[in-house]
Structures are given as C-alpha cells and as structure tokens.
Design a protein around this motif. Structure first.
Motif, PDB file in Angstrom:
ATOM      1  N   PHE A 108      -7.784  -4.687   3.940  1.00  0.00           N
ATOM      2  CA  PHE A 108      -6.370  -4.423   4.243  1.00  0.00           C
ATOM      3  C   PHE A 108      -5.584  -5.723   4.310  1.00  0.00           C
ATOM      4  CE2 PHE A 108      -3.135  -2.757   7.503  1.00  0.00           C
ATOM      5  CZ  PHE A 108      -2.500  -1.912   6.602  1.00  0.00           C
ATOM      6  N   MET A 109      -4.445  -5.744   3.679  1.00  0.00           N
ATOM      7  CA  MET A 109      -3.528  -6.884   3.710  1.00  0.00           C
ATOM      8  C   MET A 109      -4.236  -8.212   3.392  1.00  0.00           C
ATOM      9  SD  MET A 109      -0.921  -5.810   6.815  1.00  0.00           S
ATOM     10  CE  MET A 109       0.290  -7.098   6.468  1.00  0.00           C
ATOM     11  N   THR A 139      -7.397  -9.037   3.513  1.00  0.00           N
ATOM     12  CA  THR A 139      -8.598  -9.426   4.250  1.00  0.00           C
ATOM     13  C   THR A 139      -9.404  -8.150   4.549  1.00  0.00           C
ATOM     14  OG1 THR A 139      -9.391 -10.687   6.177  1.00  0.00           O
ATOM     15  CG2 THR A 139      -7.385  -9.397   6.483  1.00  0.00           C
ATOM     16  N   ALA A 199     -11.267  -5.908   7.763  1.00  0.00           N
ATOM     17  CA  ALA A 199     -11.408  -5.759   9.220  1.00  0.00           C
ATOM     18  C   ALA A 199     -12.787  -6.253   9.678  1.00  0.00           C
ATOM     19  CB  ALA A 199     -11.185  -4.306   9.622  1.00  0.00           C
ATOM     20  N   TYR A 211       4.066   0.917   4.450  1.00  0.00           N
ATOM     21  CA  TYR A 211       3.302  -0.002   3.585  1.00  0.00           C
ATOM     22  C   TYR A 211       3.747   0.137   2.121  1.00  0.00           C
ATOM     23  CZ  TYR A 211       0.328  -0.036   7.812  1.00  0.00           C
ATOM     24  OH  TYR A 211      -0.130  -0.099   9.098  1.00  0.00           O
ATOM     25  N   CYS A 226      -8.857  -1.332  14.382  1.00  0.00           N
ATOM     26  CA  CYS A 226      -8.742  -2.026  13.100  1.00  0.00           C
ATOM     27  C   CYS A 226      -8.609  -3.503  13.455  1.00  0.00           C
ATOM     28  CB  CYS A 226      -7.509  -1.502  12.356  1.00  0.00           C
ATOM     29  SG  CYS A 226      -7.331  -2.141  10.684  1.00  0.00           S
ATOM     30  N   PHE A 258      -8.851  -7.635  13.516  1.00  0.00           N
ATOM     31  CA  PHE A 258      -8.752  -8.886  12.763  1.00  0.00           C
ATOM     32  C   PHE A 258      -8.799 -10.038  13.756  1.00  0.00           C
ATOM     33  CE2 PHE A 258      -6.385  -5.656  10.317  1.00  0.00           C
ATOM     34  CZ  PHE A 258      -7.146  -5.676   9.157  1.00  0.00           C
ATOM     35  N   GLN A 301      -7.822 -14.652  10.726  1.00  0.00           N
ATOM     36  CA  GLN A 301      -7.245 -13.655   9.809  1.00  0.00           C
ATOM     37  C   GLN A 301      -5.760 -13.434  10.126  1.00  0.00           C
ATOM     38  OE1 GLN A 301     -10.511 -10.804  10.888  1.00  0.00           O
ATOM     39  NE2 GLN A 301     -10.537 -10.431   8.684  1.00  0.00           N
ATOM     40  N   LYS A 302      -5.457 -13.321  11.407  1.00  0.00           N
ATOM     41  CA  LYS A 302      -4.057 -13.132  11.821  1.00  0.00           C
ATOM     42  C   LYS A 302      -3.213 -14.342  11.420  1.00  0.00           C
ATOM     43  CE  LYS A 302      -4.268  -9.171  14.328  1.00  0.00           C
ATOM     44  NZ  LYS A 302      -3.334  -8.033  14.227  1.00  0.00           N
ATOM     45  N   LYS A 362       3.041 -10.976   6.886  1.00  0.00           N
ATOM     46  CA  LYS A 362       1.707 -11.218   6.320  1.00  0.00           C
ATOM     47  C   LYS A 362       0.598 -11.200   7.381  1.00  0.00           C
ATOM     48  CE  LYS A 362       3.139 -13.607   2.145  1.00  0.00           C
ATOM     49  NZ  LYS A 362       4.613 -13.460   2.261  1.00  0.00           N
ATOM     50  N   PRO A 422      -2.127  -9.485   9.226  1.00  0.00           N
ATOM     51  CA  PRO A 422      -2.803  -8.189   9.032  1.00  0.00           C
ATOM     52  C   PRO A 422      -2.567  -7.277  10.244  1.00  0.00           C
ATOM     53  CG  PRO A 422      -4.388 -10.018   8.979  1.00  0.00           C
ATOM     54  CD  PRO A 422      -3.041 -10.616   9.154  1.00  0.00           C
ATOM     55  N   ASN A 423      -2.144  -6.069   9.976  1.00  0.00           N
ATOM     56  CA  ASN A 423      -1.792  -5.112  11.040  1.00  0.00           C
ATOM     57  C   ASN A 423      -3.054  -4.464  11.606  1.00  0.00           C
ATOM     58  OD1 ASN A 423       1.416  -3.561  10.189  1.00  0.00           O
ATOM     59  ND2 ASN A 423       0.765  -5.670   9.920  1.00  0.00           N
TER      60      ASN A 423
END
Ligand code: URP
Ligand code: ZN
Ligand code: ZN
Ligand code: ZN
Length: 484
Positions: A66-67, A69, A71, A155, A318, A320, A324-325, A334, A336-337
């Motif tokens: 996701f985004m 990367t 999880a 999204y 989910c 990260f 990653q964040k 950008k 990751p949610n």
C-alpha cells in the motif's frame, strides 16, 4: 486432546451463566455446571473470570502492499498479536490492483495467509469493472467461501471506485448473496483538498485531517447508502469515524434500510489533536483514513454502539513503522495510511466500554464477535460459546490490568496509538480451534495453525430483503386494448 475451562462465567450475546466449557478437537462439546474432565484433559481455572467467544476483527490488512510500501505486520505476527489480546479470527482484505484479476489477487493473499496462527477469512475488493470482474465475483462466492466485497470510495488514482463500479458491483453481489462494504470518503474532494493544502504550504501531518473532514465521509456514506437503497441491497460501512456518517446510517436504519456500521477502537478513544504534535514521527504514526476526530465525534460513536446503529468493532490493523511513515516527511499525502490495534481492541473496548457502563458484558460480546459473525454469516460456528461452535474462546480477567505500550506489545510495529493507556479487564487465556494459544502473558501460537474459513452466501437478511423487493416490485397497469 480435550481442554476443560472450569469455574468461569460464560458470557454470550444473550446470556451470562456459571458454567464449565469442554472442548475436544477444534469444537466445544459441552457447556454446563460441574463437567467431568476427561482423562488427560488440560484444565484451565477460570474462577472469577468470564469465558467469552474469541474476538473477531472484521477489518485488518496484514502485509498489505500500500502506498509504495508493505504493511509491517504479516499474517503470522498479526494473528499471534491478536491472540495475545483475545482475538481468534480476522477478516482481512484481498485488494487487487486496478486491472488485476480478482482470482489472481485472491490466490496471492491465500498464499500469504498460510502462515496465520488463528482462523481467517477474506473480503475481496472490487477496484475496477468489466465482465471478468463479475465472473470472478461469482467464482469467489460459489467456490471459495467469499461472501463480502469491499469498495474504496477514496484513494483516487489508485483503488478508488466511481459510482458506476459501485452500481455494477452492488447489483452483482446481490445476485450472488454477498454483502457489499464501503470505505466511505469522497476521494475527489480529498484529492482536491490535498492539492489545495500543499499549495498553501501545509505539508505536515496536520494536513491529513484537514484534507478529510467529516463532511467528506458523510457525503460518501450517504451516497453509498442511497445507492444501496435504490438497488434494494444491504450495505456495511467500514470504519465509521464521524457523526455525519453515523447520522446517515441511523437515518437509513430508522427508515427500514438494512445498513450496518463498523467502528474502530482507535476512533473511539484517540482524538485529532495528535496530528498537531510538533513531533513528526508521532503525528505521522497516527495518519490513517478516515482520520481521528474530535471528542464530539467520539461521543457520537459510543452512542452509535450503544444504540445498535453501529454493530461491530474492528481495528483496520494496517501497520507501518517510522521509516515507512517517513516517506511523507515533506508531503503528508505520501505518509502510508494505517495504524495498528488488533491486539488492543478487546481491552480498549472493555476498559472504555464495560468499565464505564456504556456496554454490558453481553453487549461487549455482541460488538466484538457475535454481531460480526452474524452479519458475515459465520454464526453460530463463530461468535458464541455453545456446543458445536468452534472452540475459539477468551478467558477474561475483569480485574487484571496492564499498560499498553509498543515496548511490550506483540504487534510487529514500533508504535501503539493506545500507548500509556492502563486498562482493567484483560485476557488471561486465549483458545483458538481448541488449542491454548495464549496463557497469562505467554504466547503459544503456532505458525500456520490458522485455517481459512469459508463463509456461505445468502445470510438470512437476504431472504428478508428479497421479500421486501418482491412486495415492492412495480407492476404494469393493465388497460383495455384501444378500439380500432
Ligand atoms: O488508513 C487506512 N485505513 N489504511 C488502510 C486502508 C483502508 O483505508 O482501510
Ligand atoms: Zn481429544
Ligand atoms: Zn479504509
Ligand atoms: Zn482498511
């Protein structure tokens, strides 16, 4: 190997009774007073404790790409962490990329999930549309035990569905006896607000909630509900985070529509002030969609659970980690949610729900397992403590306490949104498929012991909706033929 849980109080959605519970293999084979322990049985002393169905988390994303990367939590670490918190089943999401075949994505996720420690099932996302998608939906329902499909209304430029896809997919799912679910946020508005905020120089995580205000969620929830109403199909709205979305659900339910709502443990207790922290890592760690809201929305969500307008609780687990964040250090769009919580949900719900008098222990069972099992057609195999049910059980110590922390949790992520919260009411033992997988702080999960759970199509509310449809089907007016 038999397992006897002795001396506890069995709590289900309906009843609270002093009873022993005997499991053999993966099933519960007896519930009643003073059960005899078969020779060689393991015995758990549940004196002074509650014996409840293991939690079902209907919304997780283990090892989700996701985004840009993936999880950090995988199906083993995630289900093991769940077990440490009394959760014995997850329903995760297969999310095909646009143009990817649903069957191909489904097979990929099945492969990843083989390492799970407890039982699991899948919702499958519909992210695009053509005839092959309609066909694959049929194959998934008829041959693979999938009975729910997910639609992301947010999204944009990634997995977002336009209304056309919603209408096609809702119609197809109805034919198949499968429930449609939506992530309700107006993706077009989010996209517009994100660009505007960045242009205004708001590039930090404080931009995240500003780009996704409650109205954006309320609009999408209401649109999905109205589409479902016109089509006469049931609808389940995931992670309801605000009054606006809850009001749309409550209104629809009051008008007799079959709409279900899910709330996340995080949305019930974490508020939006986290995004204004001057510590980027802290603020970014809370970036998830929909965002955490003000206390006013939290109170509304609790009332939604209490009134029955929201039926299930989940986590949207989910995860990260900070590196990653950090991808969104200079641009919040950008980051990751996603946030975690599969281990914490039951304890947070008990501490903030049962200990405050908002929920009874029976209601706790409803919102942590029984309602989910009913809505997703797993009941009474899951979601209750009864003869013939799967032996997925949590022994709950209402006096036990612990302080939640990323330093001690089992989740494979470097942050915990409930950090520092001291909860009273914790699992002492978790039993999954008849095996003791967690005992007083010690994890005993086995990699790969979890099983894929087939969920049959046509839960009972389909029958009811079919009757409503038949009664309301418009009929042509019969007129005498015109004279020649
Ligand atoms: O921020 C979130 N919730 N990430 C996971 C994907 C989704 O929207 O559920
Ligand atoms: Zn046995
Ligand atoms: Zn979502
Ligand atoms: Zn999600």
């Amino acid at each position: 190997m038999a397992l006897l849980i002795r001396g506890g109080t069995v709590v289900t959605a309906e009843t609270t009774v002093r009873a022993d519970v005997l499991c053999d293999g993966d099933k519960i084979i007896a519930v009643g007073p003073d059960l005899e322990a078969p020779a060689g049985a393991d015995i758990i002393d549940a004196g002074g404790q509650y014996v409840m169905p293991g939690g079902i988390d209907p919304h997780t994303h283990m090892e989700l790409p996701f985004m840009g990367t993936v999880a950090s939590e995988d199906f083993y670490t995630g289900t093991a962490a769940g077990a440490a918190g009394g959760t014995t089943m997850i329903i995760d999401f297969v999310i095909p990329s646009p143009q990817q075949s649903l069957m191909e994505a489904y097979k990929t996720w099945r492969g990843w999930a083989e390492k799970a420690a407890t039982d699991y099932s899948f919702h499958v996302a519909v992210t695009w549309w053509d005839d092959s998608v309609a066909r694959d939906m049929g194959t998934l329902v008829q041959d693979h035990g999938v009975n729910s499909f997910k639609h992301f209304m947010a999204y944009k430029n990634a997995i977002m569905c336009e209304d056309e896809v919603l209408v096609n997919s809702f119609t197809r799912a109805w034919e198949l006896g499968a429930l449609c679910t939506v992530h309700a946020e107006n993706g077009e508005l989010v996209y517009h607000l994100q660009k505007k905020l960045i242009a205004q120089g708001i590039t930090g995580p404080e931009g995240h909630p500003l780009s996704r205000p409650p109205e954006v969620e309320g609009e999408a929830a209401n649109r999905a509900i109205r589409i479902a109403q016109v089509l006469g199909v049931p609808l389940y709205i995931v992670h309801v985070s605000c009054k606006e979305a809850l009001e749309a659900i409550s209104r629809a339910r009051a008008e007799g529509q079959r709409v279900y709502g899910e709330v996340l443990a995080g949305h019930l207790v974490v508020d939006e002030s986290v995004y204004r922290s001057t510590d980027f890592e802290f603020a970014a760690a809370h970036v998830m969609s929909p965002p955490f809201r003000s206390k006013e929305h939290q109170s509304a969500l609790w009332r939604g659970l209490q009134s029955g307008n929201l039926q299930t609780t989940a986590t949207d687990h989910c995860c990260f980690c900070a590196p990653q964040k950090a991808a969104g250090r200079n641009d919040f769009t950008k980051i990751p949610n996603g946030t975690g919580g599969v281990e914490d949900r039951m304890m947070v719900l008990w501490d903030q729900g049962v200990n405050t008098g908002r929920l009874t222990p029976n209601e706790f069972v409803k919102v942590t397992s029984a309602n989910t099992a009913q809505i997703f057609n797993l009941y009474p195999r899951k979601g209750t403590v009864a003869v013939g049910a799967d032996a997925d059980i949590v022994v709950w110590d209402p006096k036990g306490t612990k302080t939640i922390s990323a330093k001690t949790h089992h989740q494979n992520v470097d942050f915990n949104i409930f950090e520092g919260m001291t909860v009273t009411g914790i699992p002492s033992h978790t039993i999954a498929a008849g095996k003791l997988v967690y005992a007083k702080g010690e994890l005993r999960t086995v990699r790969g012991a979890g099983r894929y759970v087939n969920r049959p199509a046509f839960p009972s509310y389909f029958e009811a909706l079919k009757l409503v449809k038949d009664i309301n089907t418009p009929k042509p007016v019969t007129r005498a033929a015109a004279a020649e």
